[in-house]
Design a protein around this motif. Structure first.
Motif, short mmCIF file in Angstrom:
data_model
loop_
_atom_site.label_atom_id
_atom_site.label_comp_id
_atom_site.label_asym_id
_atom_site.label_seq_id
_atom_site.Cartn_x
_atom_site.Cartn_y
_atom_site.Cartn_z
N VAL A 156 1.05 -1.11 0.21
CA VAL A 156 0.13 -0.13 0.05
C VAL A 156 0.96 1.14 -0.04
O VAL A 156 1.71 1.31 0.80
CB VAL A 156 -1.03 0.07 1.14
CG1 VAL A 156 -1.84 1.20 1.42
CG2 VAL A 156 -1.89 -1.19 1.16
N CYS A 157 0.54 2.24 -0.95
CA CYS A 157 1.26 3.30 -1.10
C CYS A 157 1.40 4.18 0.08
O CYS A 157 0.26 4.37 0.73
CB CYS A 157 1.12 4.15 -2.32
SG CYS A 157 1.81 5.88 -2.12
N GLU A 158 2.42 4.56 0.70
CA GLU A 158 2.68 5.43 2.11
C GLU A 158 2.06 6.69 1.90
O GLU A 158 1.72 7.39 2.92
CB GLU A 158 4.12 5.19 2.50
CG GLU A 158 4.51 3.85 3.04
CD GLU A 158 5.80 3.95 4.01
OE1 GLU A 158 6.59 4.96 3.62
OE2 GLU A 158 6.00 3.50 4.83
N VAL A 159 2.13 7.22 0.60
CA VAL A 159 1.68 8.66 0.31
C VAL A 159 0.02 8.51 0.05
O VAL A 159 -0.44 9.52 0.83
CB VAL A 159 2.47 9.24 -0.85
CG1 VAL A 159 1.86 10.83 -1.01
CG2 VAL A 159 4.08 9.29 -0.13
N CYS A 160 -0.48 7.99 -1.08
CA CYS A 160 -1.78 7.95 -1.39
C CYS A 160 -2.65 6.97 -0.84
O CYS A 160 -4.02 7.08 -1.00
CB CYS A 160 -1.93 8.28 -2.88
SG CYS A 160 -1.49 6.75 -3.73
N ARG A 161 -2.08 6.01 -0.21
CA ARG A 161 -2.86 4.81 0.39
C ARG A 161 -3.39 3.88 -0.65
O ARG A 161 -4.29 3.07 -0.55
CB ARG A 161 -3.72 5.20 1.36
CG ARG A 161 -3.23 6.12 2.57
CD ARG A 161 -2.51 5.13 3.46
NE ARG A 161 -1.75 5.89 4.00
CZ ARG A 161 -0.71 5.31 5.06
NH1 ARG A 161 -0.66 4.12 5.07
NH2 ARG A 161 0.21 5.98 5.83
N THR B 131 6.16 3.42 -2.18
CA THR B 131 5.08 4.34 -2.70
C THR B 131 4.88 3.69 -3.82
O THR B 131 5.72 3.10 -4.59
CB THR B 131 5.97 5.65 -2.85
OG1 THR B 131 6.88 5.61 -3.55
CG2 THR B 131 6.05 6.28 -1.54
N CYS B 132 3.89 3.99 -4.41
CA CYS B 132 3.45 3.70 -5.84
C CYS B 132 4.07 4.79 -7.06
O CYS B 132 4.93 5.48 -6.63
CB CYS B 132 1.63 4.01 -6.25
SG CYS B 132 1.24 5.81 -6.16
N VAL B 133 3.96 4.42 -8.10
CA VAL B 133 4.90 5.06 -9.33
C VAL B 133 4.45 6.43 -9.22
O VAL B 133 5.40 7.30 -9.35
CB VAL B 133 4.39 4.56 -10.70
CG1 VAL B 133 5.26 5.28 -11.54
CG2 VAL B 133 4.74 2.91 -10.64
N SER B 134 3.38 6.96 -9.10
CA SER B 134 2.80 8.43 -9.09
C SER B 134 3.47 9.05 -7.82
O SER B 134 3.84 10.27 -7.96
CB SER B 134 1.42 8.37 -9.00
OG SER B 134 0.88 7.69 -9.68
N CYS B 135 3.73 8.36 -6.83
CA CYS B 135 4.22 9.14 -5.67
C CYS B 135 5.66 8.78 -5.39
O CYS B 135 6.22 9.72 -4.47
CB CYS B 135 3.47 8.49 -4.35
SG CYS B 135 1.64 8.84 -4.14
N ALA B 136 6.23 8.17 -6.24
CA ALA B 136 7.66 7.75 -6.01
C ALA B 136 8.75 9.30 -6.21
O ALA B 136 8.19 10.01 -7.12
CB ALA B 136 8.06 6.78 -6.79
ZN LIG Z 1 1.03 6.59 -4.12
#
Ligand SMILES: [Zn+2]
Length: 117
Positions: free
Chosen positions: A91-96, A112-117
């Motif tokens: 689970v992305c730590e930024v956007c969940r 983090t996911c690709v968008s939040c990396a």
């Molecule tokens: Zn994210």
């Protein structure tokens, strides 16, 4: 060989085994870098030729940088192990949102996911 239905994600046990193997590998690399830093090959005789000492110093500097990277990666792998234990691995730590399976395949310790990396 288990005949379970197609699972996109690794079983948590397999994931833990994978992360621990990664961790061991990183640990070994860090240790051998540290060993190399303590016991320079052939021993250093500084002052023999300035160039020699300098290139050894630069090599040493590169080793320290690599060592730092390995230590950071170790911390990331440790954090991933904690997330597995706590049940929010992937689970992305930024956007969940869920981190894409392909990203976790490539970077099993991704936080983090690709968008939040
Ligand atoms: Zn994210």
């Amino acid at each position: 060989m288990n005949a379970e239905p197609d699972e996109e994600r690794l079983h948590p046990d397999d994931l833990i085994a994978l992360l621990k193997a990664l961790r061991d590998d990183l640990d070994n690399r860090a240790s051998s870098l540290r060993a190399g830093a303590n016991v320079p090959s052939g021993g250093i005789s500084f002052g023999k030729r300035v160039g020699e000492g300098t290139s050894i110093a630069i090599e040493r500097f590169a080793d320290v940088a690599i060592h730092d990277q390995i230590i950071q990666q170790l911390a990331a792998v440790d954090a991933a192990l904690v997330r597995v234990a706590e049940g929010h691995y992937g689970v992305c730590e930024v956007c969940r949102h869920r981190i894409a399976a392909e990203r976790l395949d490539a970077i099993p310790w991704a936080a983090t996911c690709v968008s939040c990396a």
